[in-house]
Each structure stands twice: as structure tokens, then as C-alpha cells.
Motif scaffolding. Structure first.
Motif, short mmCIF file in Angstrom:
data_model
loop_
_atom_site.label_atom_id
_atom_site.label_comp_id
_atom_site.label_asym_id
_atom_site.label_seq_id
_atom_site.Cartn_x
_atom_site.Cartn_y
_atom_site.Cartn_z
N SER A 43 -73.38 12.38 10.77
CA SER A 43 -72.12 13.06 10.45
C SER A 43 -71.34 12.19 9.48
N VAL A 121 -69.18 11.92 18.60
CA VAL A 121 -69.58 12.58 17.36
C VAL A 121 -70.75 13.52 17.63
N LYS A 125 -71.77 17.10 11.51
CA LYS A 125 -70.39 17.56 11.42
C LYS A 125 -69.62 16.67 10.46
N LYS A 126 -68.43 17.13 10.09
CA LYS A 126 -67.56 16.35 9.21
C LYS A 126 -66.24 16.12 9.93
N TYR A 127 -65.81 14.87 9.96
CA TYR A 127 -64.61 14.48 10.68
C TYR A 127 -63.63 13.78 9.74
N GLU A 141 -60.38 13.82 14.11
CA GLU A 141 -60.49 15.27 14.25
C GLU A 141 -61.67 15.80 13.46
N GLU A 142 -62.21 16.89 13.95
CA GLU A 142 -63.30 17.57 13.22
C GLU A 142 -62.69 18.46 12.14
#
Length: 147
Positions: A43, A121, A125-127, A141-142
Motif C-alpha cells: 500500500s 494497513v 490501498k492508499k492512505y 486515514e484511507e
């Protein structure tokens, strides 16, 4: 020396700097592709900071280590610093810094002590991570996926 020789020298230096920067960007993108191929579930964590303000009020967030090891910084988007995170629990060591114009000094810089936070995590995904000055804590936060 004549003026034409100065123009050639300055032009050559500018050309070499463009070549140097292009090679650097190419090498960085190759390292990024290699890491993504070796770690397809990784991520991305984007650092939320304000590095430019017309009046000089800036803040920056530094990721000193991830799981006890310094990690290589990547660029995500235009001018956004980011880091790769592996799925699961990650311990981030972060340091927050502010800068503002001063009255007696040109600049007043405040550096907060490093803090360790634990984040969970998910794969691919991107946070984002930033510092909330009102609550004196880091916000992880996502980023919502765009449809």
C-alpha cells in the motif's frame, strides 16, 4: 573570452543538468517498478503537509522509520511524498515540524519529539497521514477510491 563562449558554457551546464535530472527520474521510476513487482500487495502512505504558504506558515511531517527501519521515500502525484507500507500492522516513527515568520528572528521553527504510532494497513490501498494540531495527534486515514 567572448560572450559566445560564455553562452556555450552556460548552455552546456543547463543541458547537462537536464540530462542528470532525467537519468535520476528514470532510475527512481525503475526502483519503484521493481519494488511494486516484488511486493504486489504493498500500500502507499501519502504525507499530508504544507511546504509552501504565501506568508511563510509551513508544516512538514517526516517519517523517520517504518517498523524500525528507514525506508526509501517515493513520489506519489505532483510533489507529494509517500512511502510504501506492507499489509498488516506497521509501526511508524514520525516527527512533526512547523515554521512561521518571527518578530525577533527571521523564522521560528518548532520541532516536536518523534512519536511512534501503530497503524493497520490493508493490501493495495492508499492512505494519508497528517498531524492534527488541535488534537495533538497523527491522523492516519484511507483515501477513498474514485469511481
Amino acid at each position: 573570452m567572448e560572450i559566445s563562449q560564455y553562452i556555450l558554457i552556460v548552455g552546456g551546464i543547463i543541458l547537462l543538468s537536464f540530462v542528470y535530472q532525467g537519468v535520476g527520474i528514470y532510475i527512481h521510476s525503475m526502483h519503484k517498478k521493481k519494488f511494486e513487482n516484488e511486493n504486489p500487495d504493498a500500500s502507499i502512505m501519502v504525507i499530508k503537509e504544507r511546504l509552501w504558504h504565501p506568508l511563510g506558515f509551513t508544516n512538514s511531517l517526516n517519517c523517520l522509520s517504518i517498523n524500525g527501519e528507514p525506508k526509501e521515500q517515493i513520489m506519489a502525484g505532483f510533489g507529494q511524498r509517500a512511502f510504501y507500507l506492507m499489509p498488516g500492522k506497521n509501526i511508524l516513527e514520525l516527527q512533526y515540524e512547523t515554521q512561521r515568520p518571527g518578530l525577533l528572528h527571521k523564522w521560528v521553527r518548532t520541532t516536536y519529539d518523534p512519536q511512534k504510532i501503530e497503524v493497520e494497513v490493508e493490501a493495495k490501498k492508499k492512505y494519508t497521514i497528517g498531524y492534527d494540531k488541535k488534537q495533538n495527534e497523527f491522523k492516519f486515514e484511507e483515501i477513498a477510491a474514485k469511481d
